[in-house]
Each structure stands twice: as structure tokens, then as C-alpha cells.
Design a protein around this motif. Structure first.
Motif, PDB file in Angstrom:
ATOM      1  N   UNK A   1       0.732  -1.303   0.123  1.00  0.00           N
ATOM      2  CA  UNK A   1       0.017   0.205  -0.115  1.00  0.00           C
ATOM      3  C   UNK A   1       0.865   1.409   0.068  1.00  0.00           C
ATOM      4  N   UNK A   2       0.303   2.170  -0.574  1.00  0.00           N
ATOM      5  CA  UNK A   2       1.386   3.571  -0.929  1.00  0.00           C
ATOM      6  C   UNK A   2       0.245   4.735  -0.620  1.00  0.00           C
ATOM      7  N   UNK A   3       0.950   5.571   0.106  1.00  0.00           N
ATOM      8  CA  UNK A   3       0.039   7.092   0.401  1.00  0.00           C
ATOM      9  C   UNK A   3       0.950   8.055   0.115  1.00  0.00           C
ATOM     10  N   UNK A   4       0.239   9.134  -0.271  1.00  0.00           N
ATOM     11  CA  UNK A   4       1.063  10.483  -0.516  1.00  0.00           C
ATOM     12  C   UNK A   4       1.382  10.860   0.624  1.00  0.00           C
ATOM     13  N   UNK A   5       2.676  11.622   0.618  1.00  0.00           N
ATOM     14  CA  UNK A   5       3.149  12.219   1.681  1.00  0.00           C
ATOM     15  C   UNK A   5       3.216  13.636   1.407  1.00  0.00           C
ATOM     16  N   UNK A   6       2.612  14.410   2.266  1.00  0.00           N
ATOM     17  CA  UNK A   6       2.177  15.982   2.232  1.00  0.00           C
ATOM     18  C   UNK A   6       3.724  16.738   2.831  1.00  0.00           C
ATOM     19  N   UNK A   7       4.028  17.725   2.122  1.00  0.00           N
ATOM     20  CA  UNK A   7       5.023  18.761   2.797  1.00  0.00           C
ATOM     21  C   UNK A   7       4.150  19.626   3.763  1.00  0.00           C
ATOM     22  N   UNK A   8       4.983  20.564   4.200  1.00  0.00           N
ATOM     23  CA  UNK A   8       4.061  21.367   5.173  1.00  0.00           C
ATOM     24  C   UNK A   8       2.814  22.196   4.476  1.00  0.00           C
ATOM     25  N   UNK A   9       3.029  22.743   3.341  1.00  0.00           N
ATOM     26  CA  UNK A   9       2.067  23.676   2.685  1.00  0.00           C
ATOM     27  C   UNK A   9       0.957  22.570   2.328  1.00  0.00           C
ATOM     28  N   UNK A  10       1.329  21.530   1.885  1.00  0.00           N
ATOM     29  CA  UNK A  10       0.276  20.421   1.439  1.00  0.00           C
ATOM     30  C   UNK A  10      -0.608  20.021   2.627  1.00  0.00           C
ATOM     31  N   UNK A  11       0.213  19.577   3.663  1.00  0.00           N
ATOM     32  CA  UNK A  11      -0.526  19.207   4.922  1.00  0.00           C
ATOM     33  C   UNK A  11      -1.704  20.286   5.401  1.00  0.00           C
TER      34      UNK A  11
END
Length: 67
Positions: A1-11
Motif C-alpha cells: 500500500x502507498x500513500x501520498x506524503x505531504x510537505x508542510x504547505x500540502x498538509x
């Protein structure tokens, strides 16, 4: 399973973050910034941070007692 990892602005810019009310805009004079508050909610609790974080050395006189 894979998920997107957000950077600060994405989170901080995500719909989940906005729905949770975790980002709070604080201001003092012409300065303002976005701060992240705790997700826990308590009866009678008000956030401690209601102004932007101090600039480097902003409170030196107060903290050092005029030394």
C-alpha cells in the motif's frame, strides 16, 4: 500500500486540516502568521497563542531585566 506524503504547505492546505480547524491565523500590528493548534478540545480551554511568535531578541529587555 502507498500513500501520498505531504510537505508542510500540502498538509496545512488540505481539506482535512481545514475541516479540523487546526490552522489559526494570529496577528499583532502588521505581523501575522498561521499557527497550528492542538487537536484536543477541552471545555473552558482557550488557546495560549493569540499573537505571532516573537522576533529574535524582541523580549530581551523584559527577560534580562535591563542588563
Amino acid at each position: 500500500m502507498a500513500v501520498k506524503v505531504n510537505d508542510w504547505s500540502g498538509a496545512v492546505g488540505s481539506a482535512v486540516f481545514a475541516e479540523s480547524g487546526l490552522a489559526v491565523r494570529v496577528a499583532a500590528g502588521e505581523r501575522s502568521e498561521t499557527v497550528v493548534r492542538t487537536p484536543a478540545r477541552y471545555a473552558g480551554f482557550s488557546p495560549a497563542g493569540v499573537t505571532p511568535t516573537p522576533l529574535p531578541g524582541e523580549h530581551n529587555e523584559e527577560l534580562l531585566g535591563g542588563r
